[in-house]
Write a protein that holds these residues in place. Structure first.
Motif, PDB file in Angstrom:
ATOM      1  N   CYS A  44       0.838  -1.212   0.000  1.00 44.94           N
ATOM      2  CA  CYS A  44       0.000   0.000   0.000  1.00 44.94           C
ATOM      3  C   CYS A  44       0.864   1.250   0.000  1.00 44.94           C
ATOM      4  O   CYS A  44       0.493   2.274   0.575  1.00 44.94           O
ATOM      5  CB  CYS A  44      -0.974   0.000   1.171  1.00 44.94           C
ATOM      6  SG  CYS A  44      -0.201   0.041   2.788  1.00 44.94           S
ATOM      7  N   LEU A  45       1.996   1.159  -0.667  1.00 49.13           N
ATOM      8  CA  LEU A  45       2.898   2.297  -0.763  1.00 49.13           C
ATOM      9  C   LEU A  45       3.342   2.432  -2.216  1.00 49.13           C
ATOM     10  O   LEU A  45       4.026   1.562  -2.746  1.00 49.13           O
ATOM     11  CB  LEU A  45       4.109   2.094   0.143  1.00 49.13           C
ATOM     12  CG  LEU A  45       5.028   3.296   0.346  1.00 49.13           C
ATOM     13  CD1 LEU A  45       4.289   4.448   1.011  1.00 49.13           C
ATOM     14  CD2 LEU A  45       6.244   2.902   1.181  1.00 49.13           C
ATOM     15  N   TRP A  67      -1.731  11.771   7.216  1.00 43.67           N
ATOM     16  CA  TRP A  67      -1.998  10.957   6.035  1.00 43.67           C
ATOM     17  C   TRP A  67      -3.068   9.920   6.383  1.00 43.67           C
ATOM     18  O   TRP A  67      -2.899   9.122   7.296  1.00 43.67           O
ATOM     19  CB  TRP A  67      -0.700  10.294   5.588  1.00 43.67           C
ATOM     20  CG  TRP A  67      -0.774   9.528   4.303  1.00 43.67           C
ATOM     21  CD1 TRP A  67      -1.799   9.461   3.429  1.00 43.67           C
ATOM     22  CD2 TRP A  67       0.266   8.699   3.767  1.00 43.67           C
ATOM     23  NE1 TRP A  67      -1.485   8.654   2.374  1.00 43.67           N
ATOM     24  CE2 TRP A  67      -0.216   8.171   2.559  1.00 43.67           C
ATOM     25  CE3 TRP A  67       1.548   8.366   4.195  1.00 43.67           C
ATOM     26  CZ2 TRP A  67       0.539   7.302   1.777  1.00 43.67           C
ATOM     27  CZ3 TRP A  67       2.300   7.509   3.425  1.00 43.67           C
ATOM     28  CH2 TRP A  67       1.806   6.986   2.216  1.00 43.67           C
ATOM     29  N   GLU A  68      -4.177   9.923   5.631  1.00 47.12           N
ATOM     30  CA  GLU A  68      -5.311   9.049   5.939  1.00 47.12           C
ATOM     31  C   GLU A  68      -5.416   7.837   5.014  1.00 47.12           C
ATOM     32  O   GLU A  68      -5.709   6.732   5.474  1.00 47.12           O
ATOM     33  CB  GLU A  68      -6.618   9.834   5.854  1.00 47.12           C
ATOM     34  CG  GLU A  68      -6.738  10.967   6.858  1.00 47.12           C
ATOM     35  CD  GLU A  68      -6.953  10.492   8.274  1.00 47.12           C
ATOM     36  OE1 GLU A  68      -7.182   9.273   8.471  1.00 47.12           O
ATOM     37  OE2 GLU A  68      -6.867  11.326   9.190  1.00 47.12           O
ATOM     38  N   MET A  69      -5.219   8.021   3.713  1.00 39.85           N
ATOM     39  CA  MET A  69      -5.477   6.926   2.767  1.00 39.85           C
ATOM     40  C   MET A  69      -4.688   7.130   1.483  1.00 39.85           C
ATOM     41  O   MET A  69      -4.218   8.231   1.186  1.00 39.85           O
ATOM     42  CB  MET A  69      -6.974   6.818   2.472  1.00 39.85           C
ATOM     43  CG  MET A  69      -7.557   8.022   1.764  1.00 39.85           C
ATOM     44  SD  MET A  69      -9.388   7.997   1.681  1.00 39.85           S
ATOM     45  CE  MET A  69      -9.814   8.376   3.386  1.00 39.85           C
ATOM     46  N   GLY A  74      -6.927   1.681  -8.056  1.00 42.46           N
ATOM     47  CA  GLY A  74      -8.266   2.250  -8.181  1.00 42.46           C
ATOM     48  C   GLY A  74      -9.123   2.204  -6.932  1.00 42.46           C
ATOM     49  O   GLY A  74     -10.281   2.625  -6.967  1.00 42.46           O
ATOM     50  N   ARG A  75      -8.570   1.709  -5.808  1.00 41.41           N
ATOM     51  CA  ARG A  75      -9.358   1.624  -4.576  1.00 41.41           C
ATOM     52  C   ARG A  75      -8.597   2.296  -3.436  1.00 41.41           C
ATOM     53  O   ARG A  75      -7.375   2.220  -3.359  1.00 41.41           O
ATOM     54  CB  ARG A  75      -9.640   0.169  -4.203  1.00 41.41           C
ATOM     55  CG  ARG A  75     -10.367  -0.614  -5.276  1.00 41.41           C
ATOM     56  CD  ARG A  75     -10.852  -1.933  -4.718  1.00 41.41           C
ATOM     57  NE  ARG A  75     -11.271  -2.860  -5.750  1.00 41.41           N
ATOM     58  CZ  ARG A  75     -11.939  -3.972  -5.522  1.00 41.41           C
ATOM     59  NH1 ARG A  75     -12.245  -4.314  -4.280  1.00 41.41           N
ATOM     60  NH2 ARG A  75     -12.293  -4.771  -6.508  1.00 41.41           N
ATOM     61  N   ILE A 176      -9.571  -4.352   8.555  1.00 44.75           N
ATOM     62  CA  ILE A 176      -8.976  -4.465   7.218  1.00 44.75           C
ATOM     63  C   ILE A 176      -9.443  -3.276   6.394  1.00 44.75           C
ATOM     64  O   ILE A 176     -10.586  -3.230   5.930  1.00 44.75           O
ATOM     65  CB  ILE A 176      -9.377  -5.806   6.576  1.00 44.75           C
ATOM     66  CG1 ILE A 176      -8.908  -6.960   7.469  1.00 44.75           C
ATOM     67  CG2 ILE A 176      -8.795  -5.934   5.168  1.00 44.75           C
ATOM     68  CD1 ILE A 176      -9.599  -8.273   7.204  1.00 44.75           C
ATOM     69  N   GLN A 177      -8.534  -2.313   6.206  1.00 46.22           N
ATOM     70  CA  GLN A 177      -8.906  -1.055   5.565  1.00 46.22           C
ATOM     71  C   GLN A 177      -8.705  -1.098   4.051  1.00 46.22           C
ATOM     72  O   GLN A 177      -8.139  -0.174   3.459  1.00 46.22           O
ATOM     73  CB  GLN A 177      -8.096   0.103   6.165  1.00 46.22           C
ATOM     74  CG  GLN A 177      -8.451   0.439   7.595  1.00 46.22           C
ATOM     75  CD  GLN A 177      -8.078   1.855   7.950  1.00 46.22           C
ATOM     76  OE1 GLN A 177      -8.741   2.812   7.545  1.00 46.22           O
ATOM     77  NE2 GLN A 177      -7.015   2.024   8.708  1.00 46.22           N
ATOM     78  N   ARG A 178      -9.179  -2.158   3.439  1.00 46.43           N
ATOM     79  CA  ARG A 178      -9.153  -2.257   1.978  1.00 46.43           C
ATOM     80  C   ARG A 178     -10.213  -3.264   1.548  1.00 46.43           C
ATOM     81  O   ARG A 178     -10.547  -4.200   2.291  1.00 46.43           O
ATOM     82  CB  ARG A 178      -7.767  -2.640   1.459  1.00 46.43           C
ATOM     83  CG  ARG A 178      -7.193  -3.915   1.978  1.00 46.43           C
ATOM     84  CD  ARG A 178      -5.695  -4.037   1.598  1.00 46.43           C
ATOM     85  NE  ARG A 178      -5.480  -3.849   0.176  1.00 46.43           N
ATOM     86  CZ  ARG A 178      -4.293  -3.484  -0.348  1.00 46.43           C
ATOM     87  NH1 ARG A 178      -3.239  -3.293   0.410  1.00 46.43           N
ATOM     88  NH2 ARG A 178      -4.166  -3.331  -1.657  1.00 46.43           N
TER      89      ARG A 178
END
Length: 230
Positions: A44-45, A67-69, A74-75, A176-178
């Motif tokens: 996620c980087l 930094w939040e998200m 595309g998500r 799970i933030q995805r």
């Protein structure tokens, strides 16, 4: 969970020193944002990716944004490790997590001897100790935790095992933030000790809730519980 302030859009230049990230805002201004995520942020980087930041009002803080998200394939993927604790606390009070919807009271940051767990919930007949972890790592179709070795996380598991033995309900919630995954598992190759500790915890009665959420620039909302393998 709704964000308190309107988020600010930008593009990631780079993350460095673990807790800092340089961002180009849409206005062209380059700012340094605080990154709460101390892990590797593997999967996620991505430099050049879209990001959203929350403005900070505290004049004592050196960085003006958190930094939040970040947008990956595309998500949106949530990377603020402070948000899951607030989300789970609110959700327990609102009775919106299946299986954790029977408590009348919930308080945050409760100390149990050597550890401080994230949420303590109770009703007239039961007490429940809850530890919350942020999950942002993806491998194929699975969400994995942790993305870096965590001795602190292992200590929390041992505390939950002890509390369960003493008669309290003990729960691990992995937020799970995805949304591009369909199951959860421990990252055995990254931290085999944590994976073994989680298996031991489950064997001794600690419950695991892999809670998938949807992250948007307006809010973080609960989707569902995912299956997991230990």
């Amino acid at each position: 969970m709704q964000f308190k302030h309107t988020l600010v859009h930008g593009t990631l230049i780079k993350r460095y020193k673990r807790f800092l990230a340089d961002i180009t805002l849409d206005s062209g201004e380059v700012v340094t944002a605080h990154c709460t995520n101390s892990g590797s942020m593997k999967s996620c980087l991505e430099e050049g990716a879209e990001v959203f930041l929350s403005p900070v009002d505290d004049p004592k803080r050196k960085t003006r944004f958190t930094w939040e998200m970040i947008k990956i394939d595309g998500r949106w993927v949530g990377i603020n490790t402070a948000n899951p604790n607030q989300l789970v606390h609110e959700a327990i009070l609102n009775k919106s997590i299946p299986g954790l919807d029977r408590y009348d009271r919930a308080i945050r940051e409760v100390k149990f001897d050597e550890s401080r767990l994230d949420v303590f919930a109770e009703n007239s007949v039961e007490q429940c100790a809850i530890e919350v972890k942020n999950v942002s790592m993806r491998e194929n179709d699975r969400a994995l935790f942790p993305d870096a070795k965590t001795t602190r996380g292992l200590k929390h598991l041992h505390t939950l095992i002890r509390l369960k033995k003493e008669g309290m309900r003990a729960v691990m919630v992995y937020v799970i933030q995805r949304t591009d995954v369909s199951s959860f598992a421990p990252a055995k190759e990254i931290d085999p000790d944590y994976a073994a500790g989680l298996k031991e915890a489950v064997d001794k009665g600690v419950e695991v809730f892999p809670l998938q959420v949807n992250v948007t620039p307006d809010e973080i909302s609960i989707l569902k519980l995912l299956p997991y393998t230990v």
